[in-house]
Design an enzyme around this catalytic site. Sequence first.
Site, short mmCIF file in Angstrom:
data_model
loop_
_atom_site.label_atom_id
_atom_site.label_comp_id
_atom_site.label_asym_id
_atom_site.label_seq_id
_atom_site.Cartn_x
_atom_site.Cartn_y
_atom_site.Cartn_z
N ASN A 306 -8.98 -0.54 2.21
CA ASN A 306 -9.56 -0.57 1.01
C ASN A 306 -8.70 -1.25 -0.12
O ASN A 306 -8.29 -0.47 -1.03
CB ASN A 306 -10.09 0.72 0.37
CG ASN A 306 -11.10 0.66 -0.54
OD1 ASN A 306 -11.54 -0.31 -1.12
ND2 ASN A 306 -11.87 1.99 -0.95
N HIS A 337 -11.38 11.36 -5.80
CA HIS A 337 -12.63 11.58 -4.65
C HIS A 337 -13.27 12.93 -4.95
O HIS A 337 -14.33 12.71 -4.31
CB HIS A 337 -11.84 11.53 -3.39
CG HIS A 337 -11.47 10.18 -2.90
ND1 HIS A 337 -10.17 9.41 -3.20
CD2 HIS A 337 -12.26 9.32 -2.26
CE1 HIS A 337 -10.45 7.99 -2.75
NE2 HIS A 337 -11.36 8.01 -1.94
#
Length: 434
Positions: A306, A337
């Site tokens: 990512n 997250h």
Amino acid sequence: MDWIELFFLHPVSFYQGAAFPFALLFNYLCIWDSFSTWARYLFLLAGGGVLALAAMGVYAVLVFIPAACAVVLVSSLGPQDVHRWTFFFQMSWQTLCHLGLHYTEYYLQEPPSPRFCVTLSSLMLLTQRVTSLSLDICEGKVEPATGGIGSRRCVSEHLRKALPYCSYLLFFPALLGGPLCSFQRFQAHVQASSSLCGCSFWALTWRGLQILGLECLKVVLRGVVGAGAGLTDCQQLECIYVLCATAGLFKLTYYSQWMLDDWLLHAAGFGSACDRSTGEEGYVPDADIWTLETAHRLALFTRKWNQSTARWLRRLVFQQCRRWPLLQTFAFSAWWHGLHPGQVFGFLCWAVMVEADYLIHAFADSSLRSWPLKLLYRTFSWAHTQLIAAYIMLAVEGRSLSALWSLCNSYNSVFPIVYCVLLFLLVKRKHKVN
């Protein structure tokens, strides 16, 4: 296996595909001089609003409110204060939304609404764009809107100044996914005379074929994972096979989604094939599949996983910390997250593993001389890197305490333990040498 099913039934891909024709339409309209810069901003903003309502329903309000507040803060605060306040507000809002998910999953014991999950994903991406914009203003890369909200300018002038910011925070090609695009790069593409690229057809065709291939592999691997045992009922070394197969399915899902996001950005004219000089680093795709699958160092895997998010975390946290920057970066990533138990364990474990990786490879580079030993070491380090990455992935995606407990009680825990032991020994050796 409920958490795996929830992960793969995520509806983001459907809405990204539905937005594809509108991305092509925007790219086509940019050819015409009559399609002014302000019309382009409005098209991207309106498309983001429609896509948010279609994908999130009533939960879209949870994205519109922080986006509007971010524009107000960016337009009213000075360069010295804008990043601190926008970061505080955005992360507070996102944390409250994540706590709502915790309440639903852990207290009410109910499956979360798919639309709410899409909203949380969009909020996380919005946080990236908000903090990237505020950092650019703080560092002088972007000139802030002058005058502030409290000035005597007319309402239309305020709206004209705020429109690029609103459009950037909610533009539809990046609303639900995609690599982080800086405000400078976004503005340069929108203001360019034409967004359509001569090579875009072949670039889009190639990406479409890649997505199709990844989806076919997913179907095959999903059948393998579904037919086998899970971590709760696997036996001894069978757990390693379950780890590799499940992590492989997660990887294919991520790769496919990242390619789809990249495909949509290319269709709208924001991809690497359409890059223009903006005085900064160009387009950074999230998926570098070859490097990820061949990486023999966990640090390299971490930088390439990512990629745009990894660079954003490095700029936002790592470069700002004076003490324990690696640990603080992964701790913030767990917060960003959602702070689920598996995420907290997974990201903190990831930080320790990367620290061990630096010391292990530094020791190996200085100790191994012959090429057969180097080749053997590289082979073993590649296998160990992939297994540790798979272990961390299952911890993070499992999220719940029950899934984390099953993972930690399996034979797979041997792999991070080996790195922890080597880290302890090498740190002790380093202190003795010093």
